[in-house]
Scaffold this active site. Structure first.
Site, PDB file in Angstrom:
ATOM      1  N   ARG A 104       0.880  -1.188   0.000  1.00 17.33           N
ATOM      2  CA  ARG A 104       0.000   0.000   0.000  1.00 17.33           C
ATOM      3  C   ARG A 104       0.901   1.216   0.000  1.00 17.33           C
ATOM      4  NH1 ARG A 104      -5.329   1.553   3.424  1.00 17.33           N
ATOM      5  NH2 ARG A 104      -6.130   0.072   1.908  1.00 17.33           N
ATOM      6  N   HIS A 131      -7.373   0.558  -6.358  1.00 14.68           N
ATOM      7  CA  HIS A 131      -7.554  -0.277  -5.163  1.00 14.68           C
ATOM      8  C   HIS A 131      -8.259  -1.567  -5.640  1.00 14.68           C
ATOM      9  CE1 HIS A 131      -7.772  -1.437  -1.113  1.00 14.68           C
ATOM     10  NE2 HIS A 131      -8.652  -0.588  -0.627  1.00 14.68           N
ATOM     11  N   GLN A 134     -10.261  -3.973  -3.327  1.00 13.46           N
ATOM     12  CA  GLN A 134     -11.538  -3.392  -2.899  1.00 13.46           C
ATOM     13  C   GLN A 134     -12.607  -3.620  -3.971  1.00 13.46           C
ATOM     14  OE1 GLN A 134     -12.168  -1.494   0.146  1.00 13.46           O
ATOM     15  NE2 GLN A 134     -14.200  -2.049  -0.563  1.00 13.46           N
ATOM     16  N   ASP A 225     -17.224   7.209  -1.457  1.00 14.22           N
ATOM     17  CA  ASP A 225     -15.891   7.105  -0.842  1.00 14.22           C
ATOM     18  C   ASP A 225     -15.611   8.463  -0.184  1.00 14.22           C
ATOM     19  OD1 ASP A 225     -13.227   6.498  -0.233  1.00 14.22           O
ATOM     20  OD2 ASP A 225     -12.492   6.679  -2.293  1.00 14.22           O
ATOM     21  N   CYS A 265     -16.399   1.946   0.656  1.00 16.63           N
ATOM     22  CA  CYS A 265     -15.195   1.136   0.900  1.00 16.63           C
ATOM     23  C   CYS A 265     -14.765   1.225   2.362  1.00 16.63           C
ATOM     24  CB  CYS A 265     -14.065   1.588  -0.021  1.00 16.63           C
ATOM     25  SG  CYS A 265     -13.721   3.357   0.106  1.00 16.63           S
ATOM     26  N   ARG A 293     -13.822  -8.663   2.353  1.00 16.81           N
ATOM     27  CA  ARG A 293     -12.403  -8.436   2.026  1.00 16.81           C
ATOM     28  C   ARG A 293     -11.588  -9.656   2.452  1.00 16.81           C
ATOM     29  NH1 ARG A 293     -10.382  -3.223   1.602  1.00 16.81           N
ATOM     30  NH2 ARG A 293      -8.521  -4.330   0.905  1.00 16.81           N
TER      31      ARG A 293
END
Ligand code: CP
Ligand code: NVA
Length: 312
Positions: A104, A131, A134, A225, A265, A293
């Site tokens: 990340r 991402h 996600q 988001d 998210c 996830r």
């Protein structure tokens, strides 16, 4: 999959995604039934995190534990990628220790450079550009909730940033209608819209709009988001002003289809991009989305690490 990595959604074919989703179903089932799956016994995931994380870090780490493997969390302080040591050297040496690397970071080029010098699979755990873990989880969750992806309409309200971009690419690939409403200067860049339209069989399934009400009418899913992504904190004041009118709230929902699903998210900035009444409403599936996830990343790790040819 010809590519051993998950750097962007472009690394996956529709067949890869089908296989990943099918394995996610099995991972979730076996977890719920308390079955032991130690398919990654003796394997290690190196996790380089240059930005904060809760879901991604914890779900990857728990995924490795549940599959009988181990994860090492490496922060900027530990590695200082590119400063203490070159990305190339870190990639080459970590590849000799671990079986997979998740990263990340800020610049997407850091992920691509790391992947190009790594001999083990590299997973993008979020960059400023995308991402993918996600988006994969999100579309898996939609399929789980609605029972299909065919004909599904997703409306994204907010910043045309990393999360929106990954969703646009994946929706295009899976033929899910994707409409995004963003304020001026926060649209998905034209280049990304064009990529999404090229991926889609019918370019009309990808649309950039200005008006959130127009974007959400007929939508099966409303997704948002944060207005202030990691690294953009200095722009907080101006962003809060510019995104006024793009809040997912009760009044916006009044124009939506009954039973529309609400996704985010997370982390959510309650009272900014989304209100409590919406995120806590029965329409909201954000916690199921976050749980998935774990299941999806277990499937991803299993496919990337176990398959010697690194093909899904
Ligand atoms: N959605 C997501 O990636 O959450 P974290 O930033 O907490 O990992
Ligand atoms: N767009 C957000 C997503 C966090 C999961 C960010 O980049 O901070």
């Amino acid at each position: 999959m010809n590519n051993k990595n998950l750097v962007t959604i472009a690394d996956l074919s529709v067949k890869d995604i089908d296989k990943l989703f099918a394995l996610t179903v099995r991972m979730k089932e076996s977890h719920k039934n308390k079955q032991t799956d130690h398919s990654l016994a003796g394997k290690t995931l190196g996790m380089i995190f240059e930005k904060s994380s809760m879901r991604t870090r914890v779900s990857f780490e728990v995924a490795m534990t549940q599959l009988g493997g181990h994860a090492i969390y490496l922060t900027k302080q530990d590695i200082n990628l590119g400063e203490r040591e070159s990305i190339k050297d870190v990639a080459a040496i970590l590849s000799r220790y671990v079986d997979c690397i998740a990263i990340r970071t800020f610049a997407h080029e850091t992920v691509t450079e790391l992947a190009s010098h790594s001999s083990v699979p590299v997973i993008n755990a979020l960059s400023d550009y995308t991402h993918p873990c996600q988006a994969l989880t999100d579309l898996y969750t939609i399929k789980e909730k609605i029972g299909r992806l065919d004909g599904v309409k997703l409306a994204f309200v907010g910043d045309g940033n990393n999360v929106a971009r990954s969703l646009a690419f994946l929706c295009a690939k899976l033929e899910v209608s994707f409409k995004i409403a963003s304020p001026e200067n926060y649209e998905l860049p034209l280049e990304s819209l064009e990529i999404a339209k090229r991926i889609a069989k019918t370019s009309s399934c990808i649309e950039q709009l200005r008006d959130p009400v127009e974007a959400i009418k007929d939508a099966d899913i409303i997704y948002t988001d944060t207005w202030i992504s990691m690294g953009r904190e200095k722009e907080s004041i101006i962003r809060r002003k510019d995104f006024k009118g793009y809040q997912v709230n009760g009044s916006l929902l009044a124009s939506a289809k009954e039973g529309v699903f609400i996704m985010h998210c997370l982390p959510a900035h309650r009272g900014e991009e989304i209100t409590d009444e919406v995120i806590d409403s029965p329409n909201s599936i954000v916690y199921d989305q976050a749980e998935n996830r774990l299941h999806l990343q277990k499937a991803l790790l299993n496919l990337l690490i176990c398959n010697e040819k690194n093909e899904y």
